[in-house]
Design an enzyme around this catalytic site. Structure first.
Site, PDB file in Angstrom:
ATOM      1  N   GLY A  87       0.836  -1.192   0.000  1.00  0.00           N
ATOM      2  CA  GLY A  87       0.000   0.000   0.000  1.00  0.00           C
ATOM      3  C   GLY A  87       0.873   1.244   0.000  1.00  0.00           C
ATOM      4  O   GLY A  87       2.068   1.188   0.291  1.00  0.00           O
ATOM      5  N   GLY A 115       0.727   5.870   0.360  1.00  0.00           N
ATOM      6  CA  GLY A 115       0.010   7.110   0.601  1.00  0.00           C
ATOM      7  C   GLY A 115       0.806   8.270   0.046  1.00  0.00           C
ATOM      8  O   GLY A 115       1.752   8.090  -0.725  1.00  0.00           O
ATOM      9  N   ASP A 152      -0.947   9.106  17.258  1.00  0.00           N
ATOM     10  CA  ASP A 152      -1.678   9.018  15.991  1.00  0.00           C
ATOM     11  C   ASP A 152      -2.507   7.736  15.946  1.00  0.00           C
ATOM     12  O   ASP A 152      -2.511   7.015  14.944  1.00  0.00           O
ATOM     13  CB  ASP A 152      -0.717   9.074  14.811  1.00  0.00           C
ATOM     14  N   LYS A 193       9.005  -0.379   5.056  1.00  0.00           N
ATOM     15  CA  LYS A 193       8.357   0.930   4.947  1.00  0.00           C
ATOM     16  C   LYS A 193       9.321   1.923   4.333  1.00  0.00           C
ATOM     17  O   LYS A 193      10.435   2.126   4.825  1.00  0.00           O
ATOM     18  CB  LYS A 193       7.900   1.414   6.326  1.00  0.00           C
TER      19      LYS A 193
END
Length: 512
Positions: free
Chosen positions: A20, A22, A141, A42
């Site tokens: 995925g 962003g 978060d 990541k």
């Protein structure tokens, strides 16, 4: 430093595909070559037009995530394995690969969840946050997108803006650290962030899960900030202890919010309505997060995950043997000329597809995590080889492609090809089962799939020859040696699959 020409990071992590992405980053699935395991990598992506100062801020934020999460050891927190530093100062984080989906993705599909499931998720998140807070780490978060669901597990991830006691705060004028809809009032006002801030965000996330809407929303970030700072959220329609927990955490003053122990009692009361609270019975007992099987099938309900590599490689071995048997076994109508000799006499180039097929199968040997791809390519290799040979065979005869009467080599290839497809189907079925959360629907899907797969594996040759305009003479008295093993394979397939996918049969077998 990044992915090299062979798709490898730091000489160790081989890229297996994008999970995925962003606006500011991407997460990749990778294979750790040294330890032979799959991981998540990541990657931080900062737009080229971003100034160097801001770029350093984002790099420092990711460094902070690695240091924060690496200090934590908890089943509800995604484990950090490694950090790789690029030549440009950009950090890459290697972490545990979670085979599931986020709470945000689940809510996009289902809109709302039953209070019992929300309470189960809340208890698991509360345990993870308590472990982080005990180490002096505030997440800052917490939101549905950072809650991952994998079988029985609920995991908290992305400590990218976590605050560690003793660390210098990373911030700058105009930067918003956190997701507005789930930020606490003290975050909105720029005040100190404490564990109570995470509990507010936990409540906001659970509110969205059970109510189907965020507690505070608006057309812009500014409108959301104003709502969080000045308004009360709509009363939760779920009622009961869950609503009490949400209302008790969504209080503007951090000092007035419920404690973790009080929240745990209320969430437990949702799962066990008749149970007394800890205040009634004395000191609290250790909490075990309840199962969340309705969110995603538990691993115990999906067998063979650990054996996928062996199944895929067994399928490739059977397929390779099927190719050899087919090429070396003469057809009855060609005066004992085997297909490999027939192809080479026509043109040596015609053997190239067989060579490519073996190269492809060697490559697939190192891709056991892609059983569906292996299944498709095995079928394509076997079918393509037969079609090519048929076309050459027709060229040597007048009157077009004849009806083929199977011989021993052909029969062996047929049976071995069926075995290859059966192993490939068995390796792919756990992934199919993992897509269905409801047990009854999963069992119905698998029952249908097993029947169709068994039929395809047993008669895979027939549609290939029909497609070529030929046919197979299966009515001959000499075909007993072929029909018998195919029927036996069919019975073994049905019995084996029934045993694999019936937890009752497995339990009875283990008991005896």
């Amino acid at each position: 430093m990044g992915w090299d020409g062979d798709g490898v990071l730091a000489g160790r992590y081989r890229n297996l595909g994008l999970i995925g992405q962003g606006g500011m980053g991407a997460v990749w699935r990778a294979h750790d070559i040294d330890l032979d395991r799959e991981v998540a990598v990541k990657e931080l992506r900062v737009p080229a037009q971003v100034a160097d100062q801001e770029r350093r801020v984002w790099y420092a934020r990711m460094e902070r995530e690695a240091r924060a999460a690496a200090r934590l050891r908890h089943t509800g927190i995604v484990t950090i394995y490694d950090r790789v530093m690029g030549d440009d100062g950009r950090p890459w984080i290697v972490m545990e690969l979670v085979r599931g989906r986020s709470l945000d993705q689940l809510l996009a599909e289902r809109k709302t969840l039953p209070p019992s499931q929300v309470a189960a998720i809340g208890l698991a998140m509360l345990d993870a946050l308590s472990a982080a807070h005990a180490q002096g780490i505030v997440h800052r978060d917490v939101k549905p997108a950072n809650v991952l669901l994998e079988g029985d597990r609920v995991l908290l991830t992305d400590f990218g803006i976590a605050a560690l006691e003793g660390d210098v705060t990373i911030t700058r004028s105009g930067m918003v650290l956190g997701t507005p809809a789930y930020m606490s009032p003290e975050q909105v006002e720029g005040k100190s962030v404490t564990p109570a801030s995470d509990l507010w965000s936990l409540a906001a996330s659970l509110y969205a899960a059970v109510e189907g809407r965020r507690p505070f929303d608006g057309p812009s970030h500014g409108a959301v900030f104003v709502a969080i700072a000045t308004r009360r959220p709509p009363a939760p329609r779920c009622g009961g202890p869950l609503a009490e927990a949400l209302n008790g955490l969504l209080r503007k003053d951090p000092d007035e919010r419920l404690s973790p122990a009080q929240v745990r009692d209320l969430l437990n009361a949702v799962l066990h309505p008749t149970a007394e609270t800890a205040a009634d019975v004395g000191p609290p007992v250790p909490h075990r997060p309840p199962r969340t099987a309705l969110l995603h099938p538990p691993t115990s309900d999906i067998p063979l995950r650990r054996h996928r590599t062996a199944l895929v490689r067994a399928a490739l071995l059977w397929a390779a043997l099927a190719v050899v048997a087919f090429l070396a076994g003469p057809w009855k109508d060609t005066k004992t000329t085997p297909p490999i000799e027939l192809l080479s006499e026509e043109s040596i180039i015609l053997l190239l597809p067989a060579v490519v097929a073996f190269i492809v199968m060697c490559g697939l040997w190192f891709l056991p995590h892609r059983p569906a791809l292996v299944l498709i390519l095995v079928f394509a290799i076997l079918g393509g080889l037969h079609l090519e040979t048929l076309s050459v065979y027709a060229h040597h005869r007048s009157g077009g492609i004849p009806v083929i009467e199977p011989n021993v080599g052909f029969e062996i290839s047929w049976v071995l090809g069926a075995l290859a497809l059966m192993f490939a189907f068995t390796a792919a079925n756990p992934s199919l089962a993992g897509r269905v959360a409801v047990p009854s629907a999963r069992h119905a899907l698998l029952a249908m799939a097993v029947l169709v797969e068994g039929l395809v594996a047993l008669v895979w040759v027939v549609p290939v020859y029909e497609l070529a305009g030929s046919g197979l003479d299966l009515d001959s008295d000499h075909n007993g040696p072929l029909i018998a093993p195919l029927m036996l394979l069919g019975l073994i397939w049905l019995g084996t699959q029934a045993f694999i996918w019936s937890s009752r049969l497995r339990a009875e077998f283990s008991r005896r």
